[in-house]
Design a protein around this motif. Sequence first.
Motif, PDB file in Angstrom:
ATOM      1  N   PHE A  65       0.819  -1.215   0.000  1.00 14.35           N
ATOM      2  CA  PHE A  65       0.000   0.000   0.000  1.00 14.35           C
ATOM      3  C   PHE A  65       0.857   1.271   0.000  1.00 14.35           C
ATOM      4  O   PHE A  65       0.441   2.291  -0.531  1.00 14.35           O
ATOM      5  CB  PHE A  65      -0.982  -0.006   1.175  1.00 14.35           C
ATOM      6  N   GLU A  66       2.040   1.208   0.584  1.00 10.93           N
ATOM      7  CA  GLU A  66       2.908   2.389   0.625  1.00 10.93           C
ATOM      8  C   GLU A  66       3.684   2.589  -0.672  1.00 10.93           C
ATOM      9  O   GLU A  66       3.915   3.726  -1.082  1.00 10.93           O
ATOM     10  CB  GLU A  66       3.910   2.260   1.787  1.00 10.93           C
ATOM     11  N   ASN A  67       4.065   1.476  -1.330  1.00 14.16           N
ATOM     12  CA  ASN A  67       4.999   1.595  -2.456  1.00 14.16           C
ATOM     13  C   ASN A  67       4.495   1.055  -3.795  1.00 14.16           C
ATOM     14  O   ASN A  67       4.877   1.578  -4.835  1.00 14.16           O
ATOM     15  CB  ASN A  67       6.310   0.876  -2.114  1.00 14.16           C
ATOM     16  N   GLN A  68       3.695   0.027  -3.763  1.00  8.30           N
ATOM     17  CA  GLN A  68       3.343  -0.655  -5.009  1.00  8.30           C
ATOM     18  C   GLN A  68       1.966  -0.275  -5.557  1.00  8.30           C
ATOM     19  O   GLN A  68       1.830  -0.044  -6.752  1.00  8.30           O
ATOM     20  CB  GLN A  68       3.403  -2.176  -4.809  1.00  8.30           C
ATOM     21  N   LYS A  70      -0.959   1.705  -6.774  1.00  5.48           N
ATOM     22  CA  LYS A  70      -1.213   3.058  -7.268  1.00  5.48           C
ATOM     23  C   LYS A  70      -2.571   3.073  -7.947  1.00  5.48           C
ATOM     24  O   LYS A  70      -2.964   2.112  -8.606  1.00  5.48           O
ATOM     25  CB  LYS A  70      -0.147   3.484  -8.282  1.00  5.48           C
ATOM     26  N   TYR A  78      -1.382   7.344  -9.052  1.00  9.70           N
ATOM     27  CA  TYR A  78      -1.322   8.127  -7.813  1.00  9.70           C
ATOM     28  C   TYR A  78      -1.306   7.215  -6.595  1.00  9.70           C
ATOM     29  O   TYR A  78      -2.009   6.210  -6.547  1.00  9.70           O
ATOM     30  CB  TYR A  78      -2.529   9.072  -7.733  1.00  9.70           C
ATOM     31  N   SER A  79      -0.518   7.603  -5.607  1.00  6.79           N
ATOM     32  CA  SER A  79      -0.436   6.843  -4.357  1.00  6.79           C
ATOM     33  C   SER A  79      -1.714   7.028  -3.551  1.00  6.79           C
ATOM     34  O   SER A  79      -2.410   8.038  -3.676  1.00  6.79           O
ATOM     35  CB  SER A  79       0.754   7.329  -3.526  1.00  6.79           C
ATOM     36  N   PHE A  80      -2.006   6.047  -2.704  1.00  6.66           N
ATOM     37  CA  PHE A  80      -3.133   6.171  -1.783  1.00  6.66           C
ATOM     38  C   PHE A  80      -2.802   7.211  -0.721  1.00  6.66           C
ATOM     39  O   PHE A  80      -1.681   7.250  -0.216  1.00  6.66           O
ATOM     40  CB  PHE A  80      -3.421   4.837  -1.081  1.00  6.66           C
ATOM     41  N   PRO A  83      -1.573   5.616   3.314  1.00 11.48           N
ATOM     42  CA  PRO A  83      -1.580   4.215   2.888  1.00 11.48           C
ATOM     43  C   PRO A  83      -1.686   3.213   4.031  1.00 11.48           C
ATOM     44  O   PRO A  83      -2.304   2.156   3.857  1.00 11.48           O
ATOM     45  CB  PRO A  83      -0.261   4.056   2.124  1.00 11.48           C
ATOM     46  N   VAL A 124      -6.600   0.177  -9.482  1.00  9.86           N
ATOM     47  CA  VAL A 124      -5.232  -0.179  -9.100  1.00  9.86           C
ATOM     48  C   VAL A 124      -4.634  -1.170 -10.107  1.00  9.86           C
ATOM     49  O   VAL A 124      -3.458  -1.090 -10.446  1.00  9.86           O
ATOM     50  CB  VAL A 124      -5.194  -0.752  -7.665  1.00  9.86           C
TER      51      VAL A 124
END
Length: 166
Positions: A65-68, A70, A78-80, A83, A124
């Motif tokens: 959720f932090e890195n993969q 989007k 875009y990132s969550f 996250p 996603v």
Amino acid sequence: MSQLNARTKGRFEPLIRTALEQIQAFGRALAPPMLRIALALPFFRSGLTRWDGFLSISPATLFLFENQFKVHIFGGAYSFPSPDTVAFVVAIAEIALPVLLVLGFATRIVALALLVMTAVIQLVFPDGWANFHLYWASLAVGIMALGAGPLSLDRLINRWLYPGNG
């Protein structure tokens, strides 16, 4: 049509009609729980991978959720926001919603929630529509249309709250 064909048709028509009504009744009883289980399984299985002990999100889930993961929208990825919070909410939803769905409790609302989750997952993983997301969305919409069915907590609660409605 000859008289013989008319008589034969007349004899078998009630039998065929009765058989079709029995098949329909069988389907009406079994389709809703089967749809509920079919939709619940992939979400529950995914939810099991999210945890590393009681109320402890796995490091792998946090990494995803932090890195993969989007959100692909408007031509960008875009990132969550928050996250770790999103990961925790998703992990809870992927366990709780399938359990509620299998039990047939708040079924239409749960199916709607899983439809929304499917839509976000589609954003996603945009290539997943034909392989997974179309089927999940179809199951959710079918459950929303049919309801929980006779083998559900929703039906039991309805009979308890409204005894005359059967």
